[in-house]
Scaffold this active site. Structure first.
Site, PDB file in Angstrom:
ATOM      1  N   ASP A   1       0.824  -1.211   0.000  1.00 39.14           N
ATOM      2  CA  ASP A   1       0.000   0.000   0.000  1.00 39.14           C
ATOM      3  C   ASP A   1       0.858   1.262   0.000  1.00 39.14           C
ATOM      4  O   ASP A   1       0.529   2.252   0.647  1.00 39.14           O
ATOM      5  CB  ASP A   1      -0.944   0.026   1.226  1.00 39.14           C
ATOM      6  CG  ASP A   1      -1.756  -1.248   1.373  1.00 39.14           C
ATOM      7  OD1 ASP A   1      -2.197  -1.788   0.339  1.00 39.14           O
ATOM      8  OD2 ASP A   1      -1.940  -1.701   2.523  1.00 39.14           O
TER       9      ASP A   1
ATOM     10  N   GLU B   1     -11.832   0.169  -3.224  1.00 32.24           N
ATOM     11  CA  GLU B   1     -11.060   0.752  -2.116  1.00 32.24           C
ATOM     12  C   GLU B   1      -9.964   1.642  -2.690  1.00 32.24           C
ATOM     13  O   GLU B   1      -9.886   1.856  -3.894  1.00 32.24           O
ATOM     14  CB  GLU B   1     -10.437  -0.363  -1.272  1.00 32.24           C
ATOM     15  CG  GLU B   1      -9.565  -1.308  -2.107  1.00 32.24           C
ATOM     16  CD  GLU B   1      -9.131  -2.554  -1.347  1.00 32.24           C
ATOM     17  OE1 GLU B   1      -9.541  -2.725  -0.189  1.00 32.24           O
ATOM     18  OE2 GLU B   1      -8.386  -3.360  -1.922  1.00 32.24           O
TER      19      GLU B   1
ATOM     20  N   ASN C   1      -5.782  -7.804  -4.866  1.00 33.25           N
ATOM     21  CA  ASN C   1      -6.109  -6.393  -5.015  1.00 33.25           C
ATOM     22  C   ASN C   1      -4.840  -5.555  -4.950  1.00 33.25           C
ATOM     23  O   ASN C   1      -3.765  -6.046  -4.642  1.00 33.25           O
ATOM     24  CB  ASN C   1      -7.133  -5.957  -3.975  1.00 33.25           C
ATOM     25  CG  ASN C   1      -6.715  -6.336  -2.580  1.00 33.25           C
ATOM     26  OD1 ASN C   1      -5.844  -7.165  -2.389  1.00 33.25           O
ATOM     27  ND2 ASN C   1      -7.346  -5.734  -1.594  1.00 33.25           N
TER      28      ASN C   1
ATOM     29  N   GLU D   1      23.769   6.517   6.004  1.00 38.79           N
ATOM     30  CA  GLU D   1      23.352   5.318   6.733  1.00 38.79           C
ATOM     31  C   GLU D   1      23.677   4.051   5.944  1.00 38.79           C
ATOM     32  O   GLU D   1      23.395   3.967   4.744  1.00 38.79           O
ATOM     33  CB  GLU D   1      21.846   5.373   7.027  1.00 38.79           C
ATOM     34  CG  GLU D   1      21.414   6.578   7.868  1.00 38.79           C
ATOM     35  CD  GLU D   1      22.002   6.573   9.257  1.00 38.79           C
ATOM     36  OE1 GLU D   1      22.514   5.527   9.704  1.00 38.79           O
ATOM     37  OE2 GLU D   1      21.966   7.642   9.912  1.00 38.79           O
TER      38      GLU D   1
ATOM     39  N   GLU E   1      22.098   1.470   6.240  1.00 37.60           N
ATOM     40  CA  GLU E   1      20.801   0.883   5.884  1.00 37.60           C
ATOM     41  C   GLU E   1      20.236   1.563   4.633  1.00 37.60           C
ATOM     42  O   GLU E   1      19.022   1.617   4.450  1.00 37.60           O
ATOM     43  CB  GLU E   1      19.836   0.960   7.073  1.00 37.60           C
ATOM     44  CG  GLU E   1      19.575   2.355   7.647  1.00 37.60           C
ATOM     45  CD  GLU E   1      20.562   2.800   8.703  1.00 37.60           C
ATOM     46  OE1 GLU E   1      21.672   2.257   8.737  1.00 37.60           O
ATOM     47  OE2 GLU E   1      20.247   3.710   9.489  1.00 37.60           O
TER      48      GLU E   1
ATOM     49  N   ASN F   1      17.322   5.661  13.958  1.00 35.34           N
ATOM     50  CA  ASN F   1      18.521   5.102  13.327  1.00 35.34           C
ATOM     51  C   ASN F   1      18.410   3.592  13.304  1.00 35.34           C
ATOM     52  O   ASN F   1      17.930   2.971  14.263  1.00 35.34           O
ATOM     53  CB  ASN F   1      19.771   5.519  14.102  1.00 35.34           C
ATOM     54  CG  ASN F   1      21.044   5.039  13.420  1.00 35.34           C
ATOM     55  OD1 ASN F   1      21.069   4.846  12.195  1.00 35.34           O
ATOM     56  ND2 ASN F   1      22.086   4.828  14.195  1.00 35.34           N
ATOM     57  N   LEU F   2      18.817   3.002  12.194  1.00 31.31           N
ATOM     58  CA  LEU F   2      18.830   1.560  12.061  1.00 31.31           C
ATOM     59  C   LEU F   2      20.256   1.094  11.808  1.00 31.31           C
ATOM     60  O   LEU F   2      21.129   1.892  11.442  1.00 31.31           O
ATOM     61  CB  LEU F   2      17.938   1.102  10.892  1.00 31.31           C
ATOM     62  CG  LEU F   2      16.444   1.011  11.187  1.00 31.31           C
ATOM     63  CD1 LEU F   2      15.820   2.383  11.364  1.00 31.31           C
ATOM     64  CD2 LEU F   2      15.710   0.235  10.105  1.00 31.31           C
TER      65      LEU F   2
ATOM     66  N   ASP G   1      26.472   0.592  10.890  1.00 39.01           N
ATOM     67  CA  ASP G   1      25.641   1.776  11.112  1.00 39.01           C
ATOM     68  C   ASP G   1      25.756   2.756   9.949  1.00 39.01           C
ATOM     69  O   ASP G   1      24.754   3.122   9.342  1.00 39.01           O
ATOM     70  CB  ASP G   1      26.031   2.443  12.433  1.00 39.01           C
ATOM     71  CG  ASP G   1      25.074   3.565  12.819  1.00 39.01           C
ATOM     72  OD1 ASP G   1      24.094   3.809  12.084  1.00 39.01           O
ATOM     73  OD2 ASP G   1      25.305   4.206  13.856  1.00 39.01           O
TER      74      ASP G   1
ATOM     75  N   TYR H   1      53.763  25.740   0.185  1.00 39.65           N
ATOM     76  CA  TYR H   1      53.893  25.683  -1.272  1.00 39.65           C
ATOM     77  C   TYR H   1      52.525  25.881  -1.904  1.00 39.65           C
ATOM     78  O   TYR H   1      51.475  25.747  -1.254  1.00 39.65           O
ATOM     79  CB  TYR H   1      54.485  24.340  -1.723  1.00 39.65           C
ATOM     80  CG  TYR H   1      53.494  23.205  -1.573  1.00 39.65           C
ATOM     81  CD1 TYR H   1      53.380  22.492  -0.400  1.00 39.65           C
ATOM     82  CD2 TYR H   1      52.636  22.876  -2.639  1.00 39.65           C
ATOM     83  CE1 TYR H   1      52.456  21.483  -0.247  1.00 39.65           C
ATOM     84  CE2 TYR H   1      51.706  21.860  -2.496  1.00 39.65           C
ATOM     85  CZ  TYR H   1      51.614  21.162  -1.305  1.00 39.65           C
ATOM     86  OH  TYR H   1      50.698  20.188  -1.154  1.00 39.65           O
TER      87      TYR H   1
HETATM   88 CA   LIG Z   1      22.423   3.629  10.645  1.00 42.22          CA
END
Ligand SMILES: [Ca+2]
Ligand SMILES: [Ca+2]
Ligand SMILES: [Ca+2]
Length: 796
Positions: free
Chosen positions: A227, A425, A500, A572, A574, A600-601, A695, A745
């Site tokens: 969706d 819908e 659907n 990141e 991720e 944060n992931l 990270d 220089y």
């Molecule tokens: Ca991260």
């Protein structure tokens, strides 16, 4: 004699500076040994983890911490018991397992002078419904601490989805007839249930390559999402998704998950991009459920997003379906939160004027017009039975448009019917060239829509996306119907991808994009028999000169990357275009890239052979180094960098050699890579081990500068000469530092400069000069430091 300089970044790979990151390292649970499954069994933390048995409406008691304890400083006193079952309870759901044996101990005492000299007590498990099982009993002598001590085995056939332990006196139908006999106060302490702890939850990691290198659909291959609602803010595309991964539970042996259960879904997944191919995972918003932003809702399906400045404050409004019965909204301080609920009840429900006849008051999609007026589109489901069958099929009138209040979290007036042909819908509105476009998903017929009917000419077939064009965002008669925008996805993606759909249209940098979903990742995991886990896709929209839209063709190729990826910043980990075998998880602390308030992931479940990749990374004039923020979990892991393909030669390696469990920044040199490449980070290490978590990444630019050191003789006087050659495109400035002094220089592109240092000696030992060099490259100030060795020399 001359020796070519080495770039100083190379030496850092083995150093590994520890990072004070504020990230919390989760402790590894131990699964082998038996464990006490009771929380706060000694009541030393007051009533934490305990509540009164509420299995029957008549159960009632008061729990009070007391210092009259068997051990420690505290126990619990149980008073005002309304039934024999009224006693302290703790929820062990998810902790105890059918077929397992547990040892239960506890201390209990009663003092009521009018009660009998002895009394039996039970430790009892409530398995939900009317299923109560007495586990262990003890007969206590009045005024003395008695000890529960026994074992119980949960029958192999017992459903333990609900398992709540409590303490009680033997059941009788009318205990209040003799409260001294049945309802005496008692004190409880030192409760313990020892046994095998529950096994860890089975891995949800997607092990297959779900998004194939070179392809741009599905958008992500490491999780599902349905969706999709596209939203553009501040140059970035955000996609909000129903978290289909929430109920995904692949069997550890077969890899096949049971079918999706929408009732489990109460989170919304957010991903974002600036190039349409490399997507950053922002994780899940816990929208609904007891711990949700809006705990008065149970589900969060089919999100919609809008931005508005309200009372001078920029806010972001995330609308969602609370199951089929209602819709709601939460408010964000940014497109990725943090989130609050401004409401204490649902936004759209049976009380909404004009929505009374709508079977499914769901799928809310906001629209803020150029003039600041705001609208919400919603609804769907079976058509009213008051209509003739042909009308129920062709014009079910199950969608609605309503004006939102200026606060975006209330409605105004009465909802208007959107008379979209064959509507089911997923109404959504966008505006282009002064015209309003409403797209929606069509139904599949059947008893809910008048039985076997034939659609009117040009009307959509089952499970298609139709659209209307109107001059008025509140007026959608059937005459505004403009055709089918997207056929069913099964036409493009084959067996197992039917069902659907749910779409949105958004504009990004002058192009219009169409979002839809298809279970293509599910299909890559399990073949043509899918279990309903959907993945987000995007195609570009093409408009005809009359404003109508060319029918969208679904492809795995997807849309073109709109710009190359900029690697010269902290970004990141991720974020990736393609991946294999990894998962992501939210960690404490803010995002290094998106700020302290942003989630944060980290990339986790990194095994030997797993990889992540970025599409079309522009290294410009050249890259000097790669820095990874990484948390080693075992010794011996490495990060390899390859260009163009997962099996291409390794151009850089970072040994993940640092203290285990600590977040560390590790850097490797990456000389000589220029221009645009797909970048593959491939991970190696001991087989069968989680190697590390990632990270962030950061690449640093190189400066095409070379330096050499040599010693010359003028008679018996030795002179150290350092030559700096500028192979970059801009003037380089810097300094040369030696044991014999420092000189500045400046050197133009394509030329060299020498700096000479008299030594005032005849014999010079080997040494190292330090050359710093700075220039503007690709519009950025780049600085490098070179170690320039020179050999010993004698002028005697
Ligand atoms: Ca991260
Ligand atoms: Ca105690
Ligand atoms: Ca893995």
């Amino acid at each position: 004699m001359t020796t070519t300089a080495r770039r100083r970044v190379g030496a850092l790979a083995a150093v590994g500076a520890l990072v004070a990151a504020g990230l919390v390292a989760p402790t590894s649970p131990v699964y082998a040994a038996d464990a006490d499954l009771i929380v706060n069994g000694g009541f030393e933390a007051g009533l934490d983890g305990w509540f009164v048995n509420n299995g029957n409406a008549t159960d009632s008691a008061t729990l009070t911490p007391t210092d009259d304890a068997f051990s420690g400083a505290s126990a619990v006193l149980v008073t005002d018991r309304a039934t024999t079952g009224s006693g302290p309870m703790q929820d062990l759901s998810g902790k105890v397992q059918a077929g397992q044996t547990y040892a239960l101990t506890a201390r209990i005492r009663y003092d009521n002078a009018a009660s009998p000299a002895t009394k039996q007590f039970f430790a009892t498990m409530h398995y939900g419904g009317a299923t109560y099982t007495n586990l262990v009993s003890v007969t206590a002598a009045k005024g003395q601490w008695a000890q529960f001590s026994g074992q119980f085995t949960i029958p192999a056939s017992q459903n333990v989805a609900t398992a709540r332990l409590f303490f009680e006196t033997p059941w009788t139908s009318n205990p209040s007839a003799d409260p001294d006999l049945h309802l005496m106060d008692f004190t409880l302490d030192d409760v313990s249930v020892v046994g095998a702890p529950p096994p860890p939850a089975p891995s949800k990691t997607i092990e297959v390559v779900g998004k194939l290198p070179g392809e741009h659909n599905p958008l992500i291959g490491h999780k599902f999402g349905a969706d999709g609602y596209g939203f553009v803010h501040d140059g970035r595309v955000y996609l909000y998704l129903t978290n289909d991964t929430q109920g995904y539970a692949p069997d550890p042996n077969t890899g096949v998950s049971p079918g999706i259960n929408y009732g489990d879904i109460n989170q919304i997944t957010v991903i974002s991009t600036t190039d349409m191919v490399n997507w950053t995972d922002h994780g899940e918003i816990q929208v609904a459920g007891p711990n949700g932003v809006a705990p008065f809702t149970n589900n969060s399906w089919a999100p919609g997003m809008a931005r508005k400045v309200v009372d001078g404050e920029e806010k972001f409004f995330l609308y969602y379906a609370n199951g089929g019965g209602s819709s709601n909204v939460i408010t964000g301080a940014s497109p990725i939160g943090p989130w609050v609920s401004e409401r204490t009840s649902t936004l759209i429900d049976g009380r909404t004027p004009g929505a009374e006849d709508v079977a499914w008051k769901f799928d809310p999609a906001p629209f803020v017009d150029d003039d600041g007026e705001e609208y919400l589109y919603f609804g769907g489901g079976p058509a009213s039975t008051s209509m003739p069958p042909e009308e129920r099929f062709n014009n079910p009138k199950n969608l609605r448009a309503i004006e939102l209040g200026a606060d975006m979290v209330s409605t105004e007036g009465t909802a208007a019917v959107v008379d979209a042909p064959v509507a089911f819908e997923a109404a959504q509105v966008f505006k282009r060239d002064g015209k309003y476009y409403l797209s929606y998903s069509s139904h599949f017929g059947g008893p809910d829509f008048g039985g076997n009917q034939t659609p009117l000419p040009g009307y959509p077939g089952g499970g298609q996306i139709g659209y209307l064009i109107s001059d008025d965002p509140m007026s959608w008669p059937k005459e505004t119907y403009a055709g089918v925008l997207f056929p069913n996805q099964s036409q493009f993606f084959g067996a197992g991808t039917g069902g659907n759909n749910h779409q949105s249209v958004f504009e990004y940098e002058g192009k219009y994009y169409f979002t839809y979903h298809a279970p293509t990742l599910n299909k890559r995991i399990n073949g043509n028999t899918t279990q309903g886990y959907r993945s987000p896709h995007i195609q570009e929209l093409t408009f005809n000169s009359d404003g109508t839209i060319q029918q969208v063709v679904g492809t795995y190729a997807g849309v073109e990357q709109v710009r190359d990826f900029d690697p010269y910043r902290v970004f990141e980990a991720e974020t990736f275009g393609w991946s294999k075998g990894v998962a992501t998880a939210k960690v404490d602390g803010g995002s290094p890239q998106f700020g302290d308030a942003a989630p944060n992931l980290v990339v986790r479940d990194v095994d030997n052979g797993d990889w992540t990749a970025l599409s079309s990374v522009d290294f410009g004039a050249g890259v000097a180094s790669l820095t990874a923020k990484v948390r080693p979990l075992v010794a011996g892991g490495t990060i390899e960098v390859r260009l163009g393909d997962v099996t291409a030669p390794v151009v850089a390696t970072i040994p993940v050699d640092a203290p285990l469990g600590e977040w560390t920044e590790l850097t490797a040199s990456l000389d000589g890579v220029t221009g645009v490449h797909d970048v593959y980070f491939t991970y190696t290490g001991p087989a069968g081990e989680d190697l590390f978590e990632l990270d962030t990444w950061a690449f640093a630019r190189d400066l095409a500068v070379l330096a050499t050191g040599s010693v010359r003789c003028f008679g018996r006087n030795a002179q150290l000469v350092v030559d700096v050659t500028n192979d970059a495109s801009a003037r380089i400035t810097g300094s040369v530092t030696t044991d014999y002094g420092t000189k500045e220089y400046g050197v133009q592109p394509g030329t060299s400069k020498a700096r000479t240092f008299p030594t005032e000696t005849a014999t010079v030992p080997a040494g190292v000069a330090t050359v710093t060099a700075s220039a503007k490259v690709d519009g950025e100030l780049v600085s490098v430091t070179l170690d320039v060795p020179y050999e010993a020399h004698s002028c005697l």
